[in-house]
Motif scaffolding. Structure first.
Motif, PDB file in Angstrom:
ATOM      1  N   LEU A   1      -2.490   4.983  23.779  1.00  0.00           N
ATOM      2  CA  LEU A   1      -1.575   3.925  23.349  1.00  0.00           C
ATOM      3  C   LEU A   1      -0.957   3.220  24.539  1.00  0.00           C
ATOM      4  O   LEU A   1      -0.898   1.988  24.590  1.00  0.00           O
ATOM      5  CB  LEU A   1      -0.459   4.534  22.482  1.00  0.00           C
ATOM      6  N   LEU A   2      -0.519   4.016  25.514  1.00  0.00           N
ATOM      7  CA  LEU A   2       0.108   3.408  26.686  1.00  0.00           C
ATOM      8  C   LEU A   2      -0.879   2.515  27.422  1.00  0.00           C
ATOM      9  O   LEU A   2      -0.533   1.410  27.873  1.00  0.00           O
ATOM     10  CB  LEU A   2       0.646   4.496  27.618  1.00  0.00           C
ATOM     11  N   ALA A   3      -2.135   2.955  27.517  1.00  0.00           N
ATOM     12  CA  ALA A   3      -3.149   2.153  28.206  1.00  0.00           C
ATOM     13  C   ALA A   3      -3.337   0.824  27.488  1.00  0.00           C
ATOM     14  O   ALA A   3      -3.397  -0.239  28.115  1.00  0.00           O
ATOM     15  CB  ALA A   3      -4.462   2.925  28.268  1.00  0.00           C
ATOM     16  N   ILE A   4      -3.397   0.862  26.149  1.00  0.00           N
ATOM     17  CA  ILE A   4      -3.577  -0.377  25.391  1.00  0.00           C
ATOM     18  C   ILE A   4      -2.361  -1.282  25.569  1.00  0.00           C
ATOM     19  O   ILE A   4      -2.492  -2.488  25.809  1.00  0.00           O
ATOM     20  CB  ILE A   4      -3.819  -0.054  23.905  1.00  0.00           C
ATOM     21  N   LEU A   5      -1.188  -0.689  25.518  1.00  0.00           N
ATOM     22  CA  LEU A   5       0.036  -1.476  25.697  1.00  0.00           C
ATOM     23  C   LEU A   5       0.065  -2.130  27.073  1.00  0.00           C
ATOM     24  O   LEU A   5       0.370  -3.318  27.218  1.00  0.00           O
ATOM     25  CB  LEU A   5       1.276  -0.586  25.527  1.00  0.00           C
ATOM     26  N   LEU A   6      -0.284  -1.343  28.081  1.00  0.00           N
ATOM     27  CA  LEU A   6      -0.255  -1.879  29.437  1.00  0.00           C
ATOM     28  C   LEU A   6      -1.285  -2.997  29.593  1.00  0.00           C
ATOM     29  O   LEU A   6      -1.055  -3.983  30.293  1.00  0.00           O
ATOM     30  CB  LEU A   6      -0.544  -0.772  30.457  1.00  0.00           C
ATOM     31  N   ASN A   7      -2.414  -2.816  28.926  1.00  0.00           N
ATOM     32  CA  ASN A   7      -3.464  -3.820  29.009  1.00  0.00           C
ATOM     33  C   ASN A   7      -3.009  -5.138  28.409  1.00  0.00           C
ATOM     34  O   ASN A   7      -3.400  -6.209  28.855  1.00  0.00           O
ATOM     35  CB  ASN A   7      -4.705  -3.302  28.286  1.00  0.00           C
ATOM     36  N   GLU A   8      -2.160  -5.034  27.403  1.00  0.00           N
ATOM     37  CA  GLU A   8      -1.682  -6.248  26.747  1.00  0.00           C
ATOM     38  C   GLU A   8      -0.537  -6.904  27.506  1.00  0.00           C
ATOM     39  O   GLU A   8      -0.202  -8.055  27.239  1.00  0.00           O
ATOM     40  CB  GLU A   8      -1.227  -5.925  25.311  1.00  0.00           C
TER      41      GLU A   8
ATOM     42  N   LYS B   1       3.744  -4.444  34.610  1.00  0.00           N
ATOM     43  CA  LYS B   1       2.683  -3.501  34.298  1.00  0.00           C
ATOM     44  C   LYS B   1       2.570  -2.429  35.402  1.00  0.00           C
ATOM     45  O   LYS B   1       2.513  -1.234  35.141  1.00  0.00           O
ATOM     46  CB  LYS B   1       1.380  -4.289  34.201  1.00  0.00           C
ATOM     47  N   ARG B   2       2.578  -2.897  36.651  1.00  0.00           N
ATOM     48  CA  ARG B   2       2.476  -1.959  37.771  1.00  0.00           C
ATOM     49  C   ARG B   2       3.679  -1.029  37.803  1.00  0.00           C
ATOM     50  O   ARG B   2       3.556   0.166  38.054  1.00  0.00           O
ATOM     51  CB  ARG B   2       2.426  -2.724  39.099  1.00  0.00           C
ATOM     52  N   PHE B   3       4.848  -1.595  37.534  1.00  0.00           N
ATOM     53  CA  PHE B   3       6.073  -0.803  37.567  1.00  0.00           C
ATOM     54  C   PHE B   3       5.998   0.325  36.532  1.00  0.00           C
ATOM     55  O   PHE B   3       6.214   1.499  36.840  1.00  0.00           O
ATOM     56  CB  PHE B   3       7.277  -1.708  37.306  1.00  0.00           C
ATOM     57  N   VAL B   4       5.651  -0.057  35.305  1.00  0.00           N
ATOM     58  CA  VAL B   4       5.577   0.939  34.229  1.00  0.00           C
ATOM     59  C   VAL B   4       4.548   2.009  34.562  1.00  0.00           C
ATOM     60  O   VAL B   4       4.769   3.214  34.388  1.00  0.00           O
ATOM     61  CB  VAL B   4       5.236   0.266  32.887  1.00  0.00           C
ATOM     62  N   GLN B   5       3.419   1.555  35.099  1.00  0.00           N
ATOM     63  CA  GLN B   5       2.360   2.513  35.402  1.00  0.00           C
ATOM     64  C   GLN B   5       2.815   3.528  36.449  1.00  0.00           C
ATOM     65  O   GLN B   5       2.612   4.727  36.309  1.00  0.00           O
ATOM     66  CB  GLN B   5       1.133   1.759  35.900  1.00  0.00           C
ATOM     67  N   THR B   6       3.467   3.017  37.492  1.00  0.00           N
ATOM     68  CA  THR B   6       3.922   3.913  38.558  1.00  0.00           C
ATOM     69  C   THR B   6       4.964   4.895  38.026  1.00  0.00           C
ATOM     70  O   THR B   6       4.874   6.097  38.241  1.00  0.00           O
ATOM     71  CB  THR B   6       4.547   3.095  39.698  1.00  0.00           C
ATOM     72  N   VAL B   7       5.939   4.338  37.319  1.00  0.00           N
ATOM     73  CA  VAL B   7       7.011   5.207  36.821  1.00  0.00           C
ATOM     74  C   VAL B   7       6.449   6.260  35.873  1.00  0.00           C
ATOM     75  O   VAL B   7       6.856   7.418  35.900  1.00  0.00           O
ATOM     76  CB  VAL B   7       8.093   4.368  36.112  1.00  0.00           C
ATOM     77  N   SER B   8       5.471   5.860  35.056  1.00  0.00           N
ATOM     78  CA  SER B   8       5.006   6.810  34.060  1.00  0.00           C
ATOM     79  C   SER B   8       4.089   7.868  34.661  1.00  0.00           C
ATOM     80  O   SER B   8       3.984   8.958  34.117  1.00  0.00           O
ATOM     81  CB  SER B   8       4.315   6.093  32.904  1.00  0.00           C
TER      82      SER B   8
END
Lengths: 526, 327
Positions: free
Chosen positions: B112-119, B126-133
């Motif tokens: 789900l997170l991958a799909i959300l980030l893709n959107e 996007k980069r921020f969320v990815q790093t933090v997560s």
């Protein structure tokens, strides 16, 4: 999907998996090496001990995560090194599984000091028998018959002698030897008692009433906080239970498991009532750290503090050092007419000379020195002249307060008692005027000696040992359900369930074996 | 990938051998990779397996490694003992529940997170969320459990204080010391810690989808959800199936996030023991603490057998259902 995509996908998968693997590897490496003692290269090639030469360095593992001294330093350690030519490289256990792990991996150090694994290390594959070493290297090292008999295993050897042991006669002969910290005590806040109008504290009921009033008047305070290793002992004794929950009691020459002593149920009901009244936190039963209760007590967030007989004295010193103004007072040692303390102790902990030891001769001579009168006093009281002078009445005049744990631990007093006895240790408690001394004198009145019970010891890898371990582990899990039951009926039901589990595991078989052993060995003390 | 294409019509054995070596030489770098992997498996996974013998013997650690061979055979005694243990039912239930709940929640979360980030259109966000997560992945469980005390403790926990302050609860929740919260705590912390990390692999799968598909779909009037459903999701399906099979194979260890043992061991205490004792912690206790290696080996062997059965059956089902499988 086309090939390029596949390639990209799989290469990223590979990267993730490799990273996961690497991180897993590094984790297990870190865990495995942690705290493993290493033989010091300088010591490996050195000569046996003698004066004037470089001291032999031996590695020592202390199987007690709570141990207050962590390094071989300070005046007492220096003096011992000077006298014996032995220096220790000390490792303190990180938890109770470290020593079993070291046994499993064959990574034992030169010396091991343990109380929980005495029977497991009493094994000729792991340790040198003391009797052999004494015959070979220290023929003038004399140990009395009782101590040897207590520690002799089925193979005819003894591998250690526990410290802190004294026979009833020895204790009777030395009136200044009182006993040690291994006795429970509860301290309460003196200032709050005063604010409550100094209510009487003579019975358990009185105590419970006071706890209730504290809870009412100071709702932010925890009425009673308990050290994780000293939750049960005090109340077990007040309830008339004649041992710890994993111990034995004797009635009319027959031995049974303490779990089945009728008073044990009363004890559980009492503890459960403390919890249901909100006097103790449920979390208290989950503490993995023995400092939490001290912090509650000395920061003024708790009214009563359950620990050893020295709890009031040592809390007071800590409070004073922190700049606090309140004081603690010890509850009477007996709060009911049922109070009983059965001393079946064979001592506390013993030192083992492992098969990995690089200098067994120096090791046994080191222990021989600690066992001498001079060595016992040096370890227990400190350096003569500096820390104490001998009073001709038969006890040391200490120049420090033995409850001042910072001073005691800082100077390495007492804790290097790798070999000692209960008489010498008992004198460390004789400081006229302190609360601990008074409590220990009170305790002498209701202490009954039944050392023969202590001889019911399981042999390593025996079916009885397995059985006992299983029952004790079960009790450890199930008793918390009794303490934290929501009603007395539930507590009783949980207690009965625990007993039923024990029976199912084979408690009766264990009790039969214990009786057999007891009949065989009790004559040792007569 | 030309190394996969074998030339047809090889006649003589000699010629075939020469060809083999020629091809081998050409692929030597790849063989080196494979070889290292095989050596790794041999040393760390296969060679210790002789220790399984212990499970059928009465082994004592003081007899050393040779004791594994010399000690007495006892057949299935240790297995019987475990099955008849008073805690057997509880331990097995805890292991299965914890594993099942973890897969149920930690498996879909990174997808789900991958799909959300893709959107997400904003690249920085996007980069921020990815790093933090994914950063929590690098904190060890010991530290996570340590931190959790300041969050969930009854006495000083921030969460309890906040909930009390807001008037949502009137008594602090014993999150760390109640059997009722242990599974939730474990699953929640596992999702928090590992979700971002596993998102990376699914994002890679999404990155592999041909952008022209999206353009075409947009032209045909497909909305965002329709594009996710008909393009993104099918594009990830292969990866999802592979990861799912790996997850189910290791389900008793906690699936792709692992950590069943760490959580049960570190979050576990005498109070939440009725839900936190699992097969691995039990084996650890009786094995290392009580020194009963034979019994512990038997317990773990039971678990390994269940895992093997699970991986084969999930592979079989995946093959039937989606056509893609691991082997």
């Amino acid at each position: 999907m086309n090939r390029l995509v596949l390639k990209r996908l799989y290469s990223s998968l590979v990267v993730v998996l490799v990273l996961a693997l690497l991180s897993a590897c590094s984790k297990s490496n870190g865990g495995g090496n942690q705290g493993t003692p290493e033989a010091s290269p300088s010591a490996a090639g050195s000569e046996p001990a003698s004066h004037g030469k470089d001291p032999v360095e031996l590695s020592l593992f202390i199987d007690a995560p709570w141990y207050p001294v962590k390094e071989w330093k300070g005046p007492v350690a220096d003096k011992i090194t000077e006298k014996t030519g032995v220096k220790l490289k000390v490792t303190i256990a990180t938890d109770d599984k470290q020593l079993p792990l070291m046994i499993a991996s064959g990574d034992l150090p030169d010396l091991v000091f343990t109380y929980a694994n005495v029977d497991r290390l009493s094994d000729s594959k792991l340790s040198y028998p003391w009797n052999e070493l004494i015959a070979n290297y220290a023929p003038d090292f004399k140990i009395d018959k009782t101590r040897i008999a207590i520690h002799t295993m089925d193979d005819g050897n003894f591998y250690t002698v526990r410290n802190a042991f004294a026979t009833q006669e020895e204790m009777a002969q030395n009136k200044y030897s009182l006993g040690n910290d291994g006795n429970p005590g509860i301290a309460v806040r003196e200032d709050i008692l005063k604010e409550l109008g100094n209510p009487p504290l003579r019975t358990l009921d009185d105590f419970v009433k006071v706890l209730g009033r504290v809870k009412e008047k100071y709702p932010d305070m925890i009425p009673l906080t308990m050290d994780k290793d000293w939750m049960e002992q005090y109340f077990l004794q007040q309830s008339g239970v004649e041992g710890l929950l994993d111990g034995w009691y004797e009635r009319d020459g027959k031995v049974d498991y303490v779990l089945r002593q009728p008073e044990t149920l009363e004890y559980f009901k009492f503890m459960n009532s403390l919890y249901r009244s909100g006097f103790i936190l449920a979390e208290n039963f989950a503490y993995t750290n023995d400092q939490i209760d001290d912090q509650y007590a000395t920061s003024g967030k708790a009214f009563a503090h359950s620990h050893t007989v020295s709890v009031a004295d040592s809390d007071n010193i800590k409070v004073k050092n922190n700049g606090g103004s309140f004081t603690f007072k010890l509850l009477p040692s007996a709060l009911s007419d049922k109070t009983v303390s059965v001393s079946s102790g064979l001592g506390f902990a013993g030192t083992f000379i492992t098969k990995n030891n690089k200098d067994p001769e120096a090791s046994i001579k080191f222990i021989q020195y600690l066992a001498s009168e001079e060595g016992k006093k040096l370890t227990m009281f400190g350096v003569e002249g500096v820390h104490w002078t001998w009073n001709d009445e038969g006890y040391p005049n200490l120049k420090y307060d033995p409850s001042d744990s910072d001073f005691v631990n800082g100077n390495g007093i007492k804790w290097w008692y790798l070999y000692n006895d209960g008489v010498t240790e008992g004198m460390l408690s004789y400081v006229p005027g302190t609360q601990k001394t008074q409590a220990l004198m009170e305790r002498k009145a209701f202490t009954v000696y039944k050392p023969a019970l202590g001889l019911i010891q399981t042999q390593p890898d025996s079916p009885e040992k397995t059985l006992k371990t299983k029952i004790d582990e079960m009790v450890k899990n199930e008793k918390v359900k009794i303490y934290l039951a929501k009603s007395e009926e539930e507590a009783v039901a949980n207690y009965n369930n625990m007993l039923k589990n024990a029976e199912k595991l084979g408690l009766q078989k264990l009790v039969d074996w214990a009786n057999e052993t007891y009949q065989k060995k009790k004559d040792l003390f007569q | 990938m030309e190394w996969n294409t074998a030339p047809a019509n090889v006649r003589s054995t000699n010629g075939r051998q020469a060809l083999f070596w020629k091809r081998f030489k050409k692929q030597k770098l790849l063989h080196l990779f494979v070889g290292l992997g095989i050596v790794f498996l041999l040393i760390f996974s296969y060679s210790p397996m002789f220790g399984i013998l212990m499970a059928f013997k009465d082994y004592s650690i003081s007899t050393g490694i040779q004791g594994i061979f010399t000690s007495e055979w006892v057949g299935l005694d240790h297995f019987k003992e475990f099955v008849n243990d008073y805690q057997f039912g509880t331990i097995v239930r805890n292991t299965l529940m914890l594993s099942f709940l973890k897969v149920l929640f930690t498996f879909p979360a990174p997808i789900l997170l991958a799909i959300l980030l893709n959107e997400a259109k904003n690249l920085r966000f996007k980069r921020f969320v990815q790093t933090v997560s994914y950063l929590p992945h690098f904190i060890s469980w010991v530290v996570v459990v340590g931190i959790s005390f300041s969050f969930f403790s009854v006495d000083i926990g921030v969460v309890n204080k906040a909930l009390m302050g807001l008037g949502i609860i009137d008594k602090p929740l014993a999150i760390l010391t109640s059997p009722n919260y242990f599974w939730g705590l474990s699953v929640g912390s596992a999702v928090w810690k590992e979700m971002g990390w596993w998102t990376i692999i699914f994002l890679a799968a999404i990155a592999g989808i041909n952008p022209s598909l999206y353009e075409a779909a947009e032209m045909d009037g497909a909305g965002r959800l329709a594009r996710i459903r008909h393009i993104t999701f099918p594009g990830m399906k292969g990866t999802i199936v592979v990861v799912l099979i790996l997850t189910i194979g290791s389900i008793l260890g906690g699936g792709l996030v692992g950590s069943n043992f760490e959580q049960a061991f570190l979050f576990g205490n005498t109070i939440n023991n009725p839900t936190s004792e699992i097969v691995q912690t039990y084996a650890f206790k009786v094995g290392l603490k009580d020194g009963r290696f034979s019994y512990a080996a038997a317990i773990d062997l039971i678990q390994s057998v269940i895992s093997v059965i699970l991986i084969f059956s999930s592979n079989f089902i995946a093959k039937r259902a989606s056509g893609s499988s691991l082997f």
